[in-house]
Motif scaffolding. Structure first.
Motif, mmCIF file in Angstrom:
data_model
loop_
_atom_site.group_PDB
_atom_site.id
_atom_site.type_symbol
_atom_site.label_atom_id
_atom_site.label_comp_id
_atom_site.label_asym_id
_atom_site.label_seq_id
_atom_site.Cartn_x
_atom_site.Cartn_y
_atom_site.Cartn_z
ATOM 1 N N GLY A 56 10.452 -49.980 15.154
ATOM 2 C CA GLY A 56 10.623 -49.392 13.941
ATOM 3 C C GLY A 56 11.298 -48.156 13.993
ATOM 4 N N SER A 57 11.430 -47.384 14.772
ATOM 5 C CA SER A 57 12.277 -46.084 15.186
ATOM 6 C C SER A 57 11.943 -45.535 16.477
ATOM 7 C CB SER A 57 11.645 -45.042 13.991
ATOM 8 O OG SER A 57 10.135 -44.569 14.395
ATOM 9 N N VAL A 58 12.852 -44.662 16.846
ATOM 10 C CA VAL A 58 12.661 -43.922 18.195
ATOM 11 C C VAL A 58 11.323 -43.336 18.311
ATOM 12 C CG1 VAL A 58 13.722 -42.309 19.536
ATOM 13 C CG2 VAL A 58 15.193 -43.878 18.460
ATOM 14 N N ALA A 59 10.663 -43.342 19.360
ATOM 15 C CA ALA A 59 9.312 -42.625 19.469
ATOM 16 C C ALA A 59 9.303 -41.971 20.588
ATOM 17 C CB ALA A 59 8.304 -43.598 19.221
ATOM 18 N N GLU A 93 -2.547 -27.857 17.560
ATOM 19 C CA GLU A 93 -3.032 -28.093 16.248
ATOM 20 C C GLU A 93 -1.955 -29.151 15.670
ATOM 21 O OE1 GLU A 93 -6.161 -27.196 15.408
ATOM 22 O OE2 GLU A 93 -6.343 -26.316 17.121
ATOM 23 N N THR A 94 -2.513 -29.638 14.661
ATOM 24 C CA THR A 94 -1.749 -30.385 13.909
ATOM 25 C C THR A 94 -0.725 -29.614 12.652
ATOM 26 O OG1 THR A 94 -3.561 -30.509 12.064
ATOM 27 C CG2 THR A 94 -3.585 -32.212 13.475
ATOM 28 N N THR A 95 -1.225 -28.233 12.731
ATOM 29 C CA THR A 95 -0.388 -27.283 11.827
ATOM 30 C C THR A 95 0.908 -26.826 12.928
ATOM 31 O OG1 THR A 95 -1.779 -25.517 12.572
ATOM 32 C CG2 THR A 95 -2.005 -26.544 10.582
ATOM 33 N N HIS A 96 1.049 -27.243 14.054
ATOM 34 C CA HIS A 96 2.081 -26.849 14.773
ATOM 35 C C HIS A 96 3.344 -27.133 14.562
ATOM 36 C CE1 HIS A 96 4.683 -26.346 18.576
ATOM 37 N NE2 HIS A 96 3.641 -25.410 19.051
ATOM 38 N N PRO A 97 4.493 -26.440 14.581
ATOM 39 C CA PRO A 97 5.799 -26.483 14.039
ATOM 40 C C PRO A 97 6.295 -27.817 14.230
ATOM 41 C CG PRO A 97 5.464 -24.263 14.506
ATOM 42 C CD PRO A 97 4.450 -24.835 15.059
ATOM 43 N N ILE A 98 6.020 -28.217 15.559
ATOM 44 C CA ILE A 98 6.607 -29.497 15.990
ATOM 45 C C ILE A 98 6.536 -30.658 15.202
ATOM 46 C CG2 ILE A 98 4.602 -30.488 17.599
ATOM 47 C CD1 ILE A 98 7.011 -31.031 19.692
ATOM 48 N N PHE A 99 5.357 -30.601 14.345
ATOM 49 C CA PHE A 99 4.909 -31.576 13.495
ATOM 50 C C PHE A 99 5.723 -31.684 12.296
ATOM 51 C CE2 PHE A 99 1.129 -31.555 16.011
ATOM 52 C CZ PHE A 99 1.439 -32.730 16.842
ATOM 53 N N ALA A 121 9.572 -38.840 11.119
ATOM 54 C CA ALA A 121 8.969 -40.167 10.069
ATOM 55 C C ALA A 121 7.387 -39.856 10.200
ATOM 56 C CB ALA A 121 9.433 -41.385 10.338
ATOM 57 N N ARG A 122 6.821 -39.544 11.235
ATOM 58 C CA ARG A 122 5.380 -39.592 11.354
ATOM 59 C C ARG A 122 5.130 -39.135 13.003
ATOM 60 N NH1 ARG A 122 2.639 -44.136 13.631
ATOM 61 N NH2 ARG A 122 4.215 -45.920 14.020
ATOM 62 N N LEU A 124 5.739 -38.574 18.810
ATOM 63 C CA LEU A 124 6.531 -38.418 17.578
ATOM 64 C C LEU A 124 7.710 -39.457 17.257
ATOM 65 C CD1 LEU A 124 7.703 -34.696 18.967
ATOM 66 C CD2 LEU A 124 5.649 -35.359 17.559
ATOM 67 N N TYR A 125 7.583 -39.950 16.009
ATOM 68 C CA TYR A 125 8.319 -40.933 15.811
ATOM 69 C C TYR A 125 9.372 -40.500 14.677
ATOM 70 C CZ TYR A 125 4.429 -43.958 17.077
ATOM 71 O OH TYR A 125 3.454 -44.576 17.894
#
Length: 307
Positions: A215-218, A228-234, A240-241, A251-252
């Protein structure tokens, strides 16, 4: 080098090939896979002009293409030794070079220098396959076709044969590899065709096929410490997600984002916040899962890619 269009073949009332399309470029290692009875060996035999086609076109880039062929169960002459057998092959293909030199070359390439002194009737199955590959490559073919070259071999014999194919691929040989062992295809092939019911249901560069069904590069990133889910990497704009799992993250990328772009952006973001990953790897579906999914109907077949 080879382009097949609309290929059809029937045996009495049973239609084996129902309009097969297939393309092999010079330098390709093409993994041809499919269930028993789907038409793989029939396709090989038509390419080699062993049997006639009913309809369709098998076009080579020139009329002077030489083909080397290793059938699934090569019929060898047990009363000959390896040297005698290869002398016979040289005569059959009207080899016009130095036969002694060429015989030494193919025996060295297949690891059969010592074994060639023995009678073929005393060969193991792995030795049979290796001398068969030596014969198939003897006349320096433009296209080498290997039909189930590791079939029924023990792990050591399979590893030896795959090492030969790996070396041939690295040297730039054009090879069609027909096998049920999909890990072997993943090891050496750059292009794959999935044959089902006499038609090609998926064909294209192996990594592009994997990316299509993923579906995409992962990117899998193993981390020493949780984030944490708030980290800037996200929050990277190319995502995409994302997923967090025990020990790391996946990371997708959005469609159209390249592997290099995802990798460098992710690593730069982690480095900015002084986070050192334990390991980084791209996530792709194994070919076996794609194959099973397509053949079972769980994944939709797709038309050949433009490449």
């Amino acid at each position: 080098m080879l382009k097949i269009t609309g290929l059809k073949k029937s045996y009495k009332k049973f239609q084996v090939l129902r309009g097969l399309n297939m393309s092999v470029d010079r330098g390709d290692v093409y993994g041809l896979i499919g269930t028993n009875g789907c038409g793989k060996t029939t396709t090989m035999n038509i390419i080699c002009n062993v049997i006639p086609k009913d309809e369709g076109d098998v076009a080579f880039e020139s009329d002077s293409i030489k083909i080397g062929y290793l059938p699934e169960s090569p019929a060898l002459y047990g009363y000959m030794n390896g040297f005698e057998y290869l002398d016979y092959i040289a005569a059959c293909c009207d080899y016009d070079g130095d036969i002694k030199t060429r015989t030494a070359e193919v025996l060295s390439a297949t690891g059969m220098i010592d074994g060639a002194k023995r009678l073929i009737r005393g060969y193991s199955r792995g030795m049979n396959q290796r001398i068969g590959i030596a014969a198939a490559m003897y006349a320096k073919p433009d296209l080498l076709i290997l039909d189930e070259p590791t079939s029924a071999l023990d792990p050591q014999g399979r590893a030896e044969v795959m090492e030969i194919i790996t070396r041939l691929a690295a040297a730039g040989s054009t090879i069609i590899l027909c096998t049920h062992i999909l890990t072997d295809v993943e090891r050496v092939a750059n292009k794959v065709g999935i044959l089902q019911g006499g038609v090609m249901v998926v064909e294209g560069p192996l990594q592009e096929i994997k990316r299509r069904y993923e579906g995409s590069v992962a990117l899998n990133i193993e981390l020493r410490n949780a984030i944490e889910t708030t980290h800037p990497i996200f929050s990277m704009h190319i995502l995409a997600r994302s997923e967090i799992w025990r020990g790391g993250i996946t990371l997708y990328a959005r469609l159209g984002v390249t592997e290099d772009e995802l990798f460098h952006t992710a690593i730069a973001t982690l480095a900015e916040y002084k986070i050192l990953p334990e390991s980084v790897s791209f996530r792709r579906l194994p070919l076996e899962q794609i194959y099973i999914g397509v053949c079972s109907g769980m994944l939709a077949p797709a038309p050949p890619m433009a490449y």
